[in-house]
Design a protein around this motif. Structure first.
Motif, mmCIF file in Angstrom:
data_model
loop_
_atom_site.group_PDB
_atom_site.id
_atom_site.type_symbol
_atom_site.label_atom_id
_atom_site.label_comp_id
_atom_site.label_asym_id
_atom_site.label_seq_id
_atom_site.Cartn_x
_atom_site.Cartn_y
_atom_site.Cartn_z
ATOM 1 N N SER A 140 -2.018 15.699 16.362
ATOM 2 C CA SER A 140 -0.907 14.879 15.876
ATOM 3 C C SER A 140 -0.527 15.269 14.455
ATOM 4 N N ASN A 141 0.775 15.190 14.173
ATOM 5 C CA ASN A 141 1.300 15.453 12.838
ATOM 6 C C ASN A 141 1.730 14.120 12.218
ATOM 7 N N PRO A 142 1.150 13.723 11.073
ATOM 8 C CA PRO A 142 1.451 12.395 10.503
ATOM 9 C C PRO A 142 2.930 12.149 10.276
ATOM 10 N N ASP A 143 3.674 13.154 9.750
ATOM 11 C CA ASP A 143 5.091 12.942 9.461
ATOM 12 C C ASP A 143 5.917 12.823 10.743
ATOM 13 N N GLU A 144 5.560 13.591 11.775
ATOM 14 C CA GLU A 144 6.261 13.473 13.050
ATOM 15 C C GLU A 144 6.003 12.115 13.687
ATOM 16 N N GLU A 145 4.768 11.630 13.583
ATOM 17 C CA GLU A 145 4.445 10.309 14.132
ATOM 18 C C GLU A 145 5.179 9.216 13.361
ATOM 19 N N TRP A 146 5.323 9.372 12.044
ATOM 20 C CA TRP A 146 6.074 8.411 11.230
ATOM 21 C C TRP A 146 7.524 8.336 11.707
ATOM 22 N N TRP A 178 -0.068 5.872 5.498
ATOM 23 C CA TRP A 178 -0.001 6.277 6.909
ATOM 24 C C TRP A 178 -0.631 7.662 7.092
ATOM 25 N N ARG A 179 -0.290 8.583 6.205
ATOM 26 C CA ARG A 179 -0.865 9.925 6.309
ATOM 27 C C ARG A 179 -2.384 9.866 6.209
ATOM 28 N N ASP A 180 -2.886 9.051 5.295
ATOM 29 C CA ASP A 180 -4.341 8.903 5.160
ATOM 30 C C ASP A 180 -4.952 8.350 6.441
ATOM 31 N N GLY A 181 -4.275 7.356 7.038
ATOM 32 C CA GLY A 181 -4.786 6.758 8.268
ATOM 33 C C GLY A 181 -4.831 7.730 9.417
ATOM 34 N N VAL A 182 -3.770 8.515 9.580
ATOM 35 C CA VAL A 182 -3.731 9.501 10.667
ATOM 36 C C VAL A 182 -4.803 10.562 10.451
ATOM 37 N N GLU A 183 -4.967 11.014 9.204
ATOM 38 C CA GLU A 183 -5.997 12.016 8.933
ATOM 39 C C GLU A 183 -7.388 11.457 9.209
ATOM 40 N N SER A 184 -7.602 10.176 8.929
ATOM 41 C CA SER A 184 -8.885 9.546 9.233
ATOM 42 C C SER A 184 -9.124 9.493 10.738
ATOM 43 N N VAL A 224 -4.407 4.593 18.951
ATOM 44 C CA VAL A 224 -3.014 4.220 18.716
ATOM 45 C C VAL A 224 -2.965 3.446 17.406
ATOM 46 N N LEU A 225 -2.398 4.068 16.413
ATOM 47 C CA LEU A 225 -2.318 3.487 15.076
ATOM 48 C C LEU A 225 -0.941 2.845 14.920
#
Length: 447
Positions: free
Chosen positions: A427-433, A189-195, A209-210
């Motif tokens: 966006s912050n990946p961990d917050e979105e998770w 997920w973190r990789d996807g958000v960073e991409s 919207v992932l």
């Protein structure tokens, strides 16, 4: 259990409709009586449970909306509906669309592909329909062919008697969750958000919207009818839906997001984007609401949705009015929400508006084509009907469609849940998770 199955559609055959007012049965129990294909639709104005099929319409590919619109008009021209039936009890086509119209991998098996029974577009005209409307509760039956009037009348009498004597089935306990598997896992997920953020920084997209999927194995077989009833208690302000094709998995959910309603020339929709959790106390909840209202990230995400809906409606409306931005509070999450109403410039079919509005930036991204392409590249699973338009349309081209979020697809002891988060530049990946965990809870709590 007596079959509700009706007649398969044949070109040129007349379709006869019969209906009568009945005492209101338990909709949950009525749905239990019906064989697949069956439909459940619970909305603020009209609730419907239906079983069997008199006609089935399907379409694939990029032209699926246009084909369904054409086929629906042709079908309804053959439907003979008594003038005595109120609007809410008249025959409707129920169904939905896949998120994209691109061809899916035909090598996927039923074991790893829950969407095998869900084409790009699929709608049914039910053989038996129970509608709870402002004009009371009505039973409607349909039938095709030379003896259609006799078959529809017999069906009406048989089901009126059954529904009058219907028992209240005992509701079972939640089945229990044996195991869960996330797709992707947190590192993925973190990789996807960073991409996604990298694509935004390069100017390729503005927002994506992932989504992720959560596969759950249950302790025992799921009663989706029970889950739908419990969702009504926990989320009474949401649209609840159930679609179950014969022999396929069941798609169901409780969504807060309406895509569009059309009645005459009046169009109603809303922007629902920007999220935060609920507080454990009133003070904490109020504080979170204020954080949501003043959040630059969430307001930016919301503005993108409002502006896009305006642009999509401008070319087919004489006027578009935007209401006040409010906060929509659900049991586990609260959203920014803005109502939007338009007046069409002429007579149009609801599917024309569905095609214009789907996918909204709240479930797809901006620009739509680039965002959809990125979703297919990054998510690693097939969305199927998740986040897609599901709903109904009638003979006049009116209808209501919702966005199928807060949803899952289930068969026996296997359930796959879906949730998505809007990714923008900050966006912050961990917050979105963590936000996705809140969005899974409406369904997961009921399991």
């Amino acid at each position: 259990m007596e079959s509700t199955r009706g007649d398969e559609v044949a070109a040129g055959e007349p379709c006869v409709v019969q209906g009568c007012a009945i005492e209101m049965p338990s909709l949950r129990s009525a749905l239990e009586l019906f064989d697949a294909p069956r439909t459940g639709w619970v909305a603020p104005t009209t609730s419907v449970v239906a079983g069997g099929t008199t006609a089935t319409l399907t379409a694939t590919g990029a032209c699926r909306f246009e084909k369904l619109r054409t086929d629906a008009r042709a079908l309804f021209r053959r439907v003979d509906t008594p003038d005595t039936l109120p609007d809410g009890a008249r025959p409707r086509l129920f169904g939905g669309f896949s998120f994209t119209g691109t061809e899916r991998d035909t090598n996927r098996t039923m074991e790893n592909e829950p969407w095998a029974a869900y084409p790009d577009a699929h709608f049914v005209l039910p053989a038996v329909q129970v509608s709870v409307t402002s004009d009371g509760t009505w039973l409607t039956t349909t039938a095709l062919g030379a003896d259609a009037k006799m078959k529809a009348s017999e069906r009406l009498t048989r089901w009126r008697d059954r529904l009058t004597a219907i028992p209240e089935f005992d509701r079972g306990n939640p089945p229990g969750v044996q195991s869960q598997q996330h797709t992707p896992t947190l590192p993925g997920w973190r990789d996807g958000v960073e991409s996604v953020i990298d694509r935004i920084d390069r100017g390729a997209v503005k927002k994506i919207v992932l989504a992720k999927a959560l596969s759950a194995r249950l302790d025992r077989e799921l009663s989706v009818v029970d889950v739908l009833a419990r969702l009504g208690e926990s989320y009474p302000g949401c649209y609840r839906f159930l679609f179950e094709p014969a022999g396929g998995a069941t798609f169901f959910g409780a969504t807060p997001e309406r895509l569009v309603s059309l009645r005459g020339r009046t169009v109603d929709t809303e922007a629902l984007a920007g999220s935060i959790g609920r507080g454990e106390t009133d003070d904490e909840d109020d504080w979170l609401e204020q954080e949501l209202r003043k959040s630059d990230k969430n307001n930016h995400e919301h503005d993108l949705v409002v502006d896009t809906i305006h642009r999509q409606l401008d070319s087919v409306t004489d006027s578009v009015e935007t209401g006040s931005r409010t906060v929509r509070k659900l049991s586990t999450v609260q959203h920014l929400q803005t109502p939007i109403r338009g007046t069409l410039d002429g007579d149009r079919h609801v599917l024309e508006l569905v095609e214009r509005l789907h996918p909204t930036p709240a479930v797809g991204g901006l620009p739509p084509v680039g965002a959809t392409r990125a979703i297919e590249e990054l998510e690693g699973f097939d969305r199927g009907w998740y986040a897609s338009p599901v709903g109904w349309m009638d003979a006049d081209g009116n209808g209501t469609f919702v966005v199928a979020i807060r949803s899952a697809v289930a068969k026996a002891t296997e359930v796959r849940l879906f949730a998505g988060a809007g990714i923008v530049s900050d966006s912050n990946p961990d917050e979105e998770w963590d936000e996705l965990r809140l969005k899974f809870r409406p369904i997961l709590d009921e399991l």
